[in-house]
Design a protein around this motif. Structure first.
Motif, PDB file in Angstrom:
ATOM      1  N   THR A 358       0.877  -1.177   0.000  1.00 56.53           N
ATOM      2  CA  THR A 358       0.000   0.000   0.000  1.00 56.53           C
ATOM      3  C   THR A 358       0.915   1.229   0.000  1.00 56.53           C
ATOM      4  O   THR A 358       2.131   1.104   0.042  1.00 56.53           O
ATOM      5  N   ILE A 359       0.349   2.417  -0.028  1.00 54.47           N
ATOM      6  CA  ILE A 359       1.154   3.601   0.249  1.00 54.47           C
ATOM      7  C   ILE A 359       1.639   3.417   1.694  1.00 54.47           C
ATOM      8  O   ILE A 359       0.891   2.902   2.529  1.00 54.47           O
ATOM      9  N   PRO A 360       2.893   3.797   2.022  1.00 50.90           N
ATOM     10  CA  PRO A 360       3.351   3.576   3.401  1.00 50.90           C
ATOM     11  C   PRO A 360       2.425   4.230   4.448  1.00 50.90           C
ATOM     12  O   PRO A 360       1.867   5.285   4.206  1.00 50.90           O
ATOM     13  N   VAL A 380       5.372   2.326   8.461  1.00 47.55           N
ATOM     14  CA  VAL A 380       4.897   0.933   8.368  1.00 47.55           C
ATOM     15  C   VAL A 380       4.633   0.562   6.905  1.00 47.55           C
ATOM     16  O   VAL A 380       3.905   1.268   6.210  1.00 47.55           O
ATOM     17  N   PHE A 381       5.233  -0.533   6.456  1.00 45.97           N
ATOM     18  CA  PHE A 381       4.947  -1.054   5.115  1.00 45.97           C
ATOM     19  C   PHE A 381       3.963  -2.219   5.231  1.00 45.97           C
ATOM     20  O   PHE A 381       4.112  -3.076   6.109  1.00 45.97           O
ATOM     21  N   ILE A 382       2.962  -2.248   4.326  1.00 44.22           N
ATOM     22  CA  ILE A 382       1.997  -3.353   4.318  1.00 44.22           C
ATOM     23  C   ILE A 382       2.274  -4.183   3.070  1.00 44.22           C
ATOM     24  O   ILE A 382       2.085  -3.701   1.949  1.00 44.22           O
ATOM     25  N   ASN A 383       2.721  -5.422   3.252  1.00 47.56           N
ATOM     26  CA  ASN A 383       3.135  -6.248   2.111  1.00 47.56           C
ATOM     27  C   ASN A 383       1.938  -7.009   1.511  1.00 47.56           C
ATOM     28  O   ASN A 383       1.647  -8.140   1.892  1.00 47.56           O
ATOM     29  N   GLN A 384       1.259  -6.345   0.570  1.00 48.32           N
ATOM     30  CA  GLN A 384       0.088  -6.971  -0.073  1.00 48.32           C
ATOM     31  C   GLN A 384       0.527  -8.172  -0.910  1.00 48.32           C
ATOM     32  O   GLN A 384      -0.180  -9.175  -1.003  1.00 48.32           O
TER      33      GLN A 384
END
Ligand code: HEM
Length: 489
Positions: A358-360, A380-384
């Motif tokens: 996602t956008i960070p 926070v990075f969300i790893n889709q």
């Protein structure tokens, strides 16, 4: 010492040991969605890396991401202050800026309601159910005409180059009440530059985290700044025209409705959120930007998968032929009757995961997740991509199999399976264009499949490895298209 600050009962985040100054940049590499997925196998769903001197928390796993973005939504709803984000929409972006929660929420609500009312608006003729359906149908017809012309004159075409203009015209219609010709230099050159944008804003761009790099000359960054400036100028010109011709009794498009909102607000003595007109009207810049790159990338990947899997392309055509017929154009209301196409789109989102992160995000206060302490203001990075390829969730995750979303006899889409695909984010920051996007991708594809058959050029070995960015692009190949049914003339 960070460890001293960890509240009782909570643990310190696991993760690889950072090198001085560069942190874990080397391990991150040029495909962070892959490197961070392998790290998640080693360190778990919640771990920390360091990019430069800055700690970044990486979240993986369906349950963990849902816990953070939905159940603890407010705590994870911020955006980090990243160097590249300051150049987007003059630092006033709804999607990328560090607006405080109240302002962001008010702007998001405005954007959402403008978008909804102008896509649901009545069409100009009763042939269509709404303005969005009309825009898309007409643009797909122009596109097909354009592709037929290029086929006749050049014999092949670069799909992205043409699709992006059609998609940009749909959002331009809603935002600015106008469209551009496929040969309009101003628009064509602008929208074909989105690569320069997405490569810089993809999660983990070292220049966002290592201040030293911001002082080194970089072609990538120069292109990025010039693109943002051009983009703002393009939108600003349209906004100025709208102000000059604004008529309160005839709200023509999203820009007008935002201008109108500014006027109303000046009359409302109880308005408690203070926002400049610029911040309100600037929302249209976000809608236009978010509305063309994401959808054109989805469509252009779709065409690549069509030519890579011709047998699936043919089955999609057979489904349309049987359920819609060849005498009328597909419309939104056909969506429920075309399960294979629906499954194809879900599998396209899952398999390509062309929006890998996602956008960070950024934490808005001290919090904890799965027993680990995460301080306020942590990026926070969300790893889709990880969720969409998790072998715990998907059988044979690397195969492209639309059938995985269908019931045994292929007549229905399994909704629960479909909801497992992560493409639009979740929770407070979830994409506001999701409904429009899903309808738009559906209708563009349905009409294209009905009319055209796409093929790769003989001898081309397709390499579908994506190029990393906020939205990942495929390598550019020329394709061919032939009419499914010749016009009887
Ligand atoms: C945000 C995906 C189309 C408007 C996002 C995010 C994703 C996403 C992953 C970030 C969520 C997060 O940070 O957690 C997509 C995909 C699309 C699409 C895959 C097409 C297939 C659109 C369209 C519009 C739009 C058509 C509007 C016209 C936005 C906006 C945000 C956003 C304004 C920022 C929301 C915020 O920060 O609060 N989208 N999007 N998107 N999207 Fe989309």
């Amino acid at each position: 010492n960070a460890q001293n600050k960890i509240p009782e009962g909570l643990q310190q985040l696991p993760g690889p040991k950072p090198f001085p100054i560069i942190g874990n940049v080397l391990e991150l590499g040029s495909r962070p969605y892959l490197s961070l997925t392998s790290m998640s196998k080693r360190y778990g769903d919640v771990f920390q890396i360091q990019i430069g001197m800055r700690p970044v928390v990486v979240l993986s796993g369906n349950e963990t991401v849902r816990q953070a973005l939905i159940k603890q939504g407010d705590e994870f709803a911020g955006r980090p202050d990243l160097y590249s984000f300051r150049y987007i929409n003059d630092g006033k972006s709804l999607s990328f800026s560090t607006d405080q929660a109240g302002i962001w929420r008010a702007r998001r609500k405005l954007a959402y309601s403008a978008l909804r009312s102008f896509s649901n608006l009545d069409s100009t003729t009763p042939e269509y159910s709404c303005a969005l359906e009309e825009h898309i149908s007409k643009e797909t017809e122009y596109l097909i005409k354009e592709l037929n012309t290029v086929m006749k004159t050049k014999g092949s075409f670069d799909p992205f180059r043409y699709v992006v203009v059609s998609v940009a015209n749909v959002i331009c219609g809603m935002c600015f009440g106008r469209r551009y010709d496929h040969h309009d230099d101003e628009l064509v050159s602008l929208v074909n530059l989105s690569d320069d944008f997405v490569k810089v804003v993809g999660s983990g761009n070292p220049a966002d985290f290592i201040p030293l790099l911001q002082y080194l000359p970089s072609t990538k960054m120069k292109k990025f700044m010039s693109l943002n400036a051009r983009f703002s100028k393009f939108v600003q010109k349209l906004v100025t025209e709208h102000y000059a011709t604004f008529d309160k009794d005839n709200i023509r498009d999203i820009t007008d409705s935002l201008i109108d909102h500014c006027e109303d607000r000046k009359l409302d003595e109880n308005a408690n959120i203070q926002m400049s007109d610029e911040k309100i009207v600037g929302i249209v810049n976000d809608l236009f930007g978010a509305g063309f790159d994401t959808i054109s990338t989805a469509l252009s990947w779709s065409l690549m998968y069509f030519v890579a899997y011709p047998e699936i392309q043919n089955r999609l055509f057979e489904e349309i032929k049987e359920k819609v017929g060849l005498d009328r154009m597909p419309v939104f209301s056909d969506r429920n009757n075309l399960p294979l196409l629906e499954a194809y789109i879900l599998e396209l989102f899952r398999h390509s995961s062309y929006l890998p992160f996602t956008i960070p995000h950024c934490t808005t206060k001290d919090t904890s997740l799965n027993g680990y302490f995460i301080p306020k203001d942590t990026c926070v990075f969300i790893n889709q991509w990880q969720i969409n390829h998790d072998p715990e969730m998907w059988e044979d995750p690397f195969s492209f199999k639309p059938e995985r979303f269908l019931n045994a006899d292929g007549t229905e889409v399994n909704k629960v399976e479909g909801e497992k695909v992560m493409t639009f984010g979740l929770g407070k920051r979830r994409c506001i264009g999701e409904v429009i996007a899903r309808n738009e991708v559906f209708l563009f594809l349905a009409i294209l499949i009905q009319k055209l058959n796409f093929q790769a050029l003989p001898g081309d070995q397709l390499d579908l490895t994506p190029e990393y960015g906020l939205t990942m692009k495929h390598k550019r190949y020329h394709l061919r298209a032939t009419m499914r049914v010749r016009n009887e003339q």
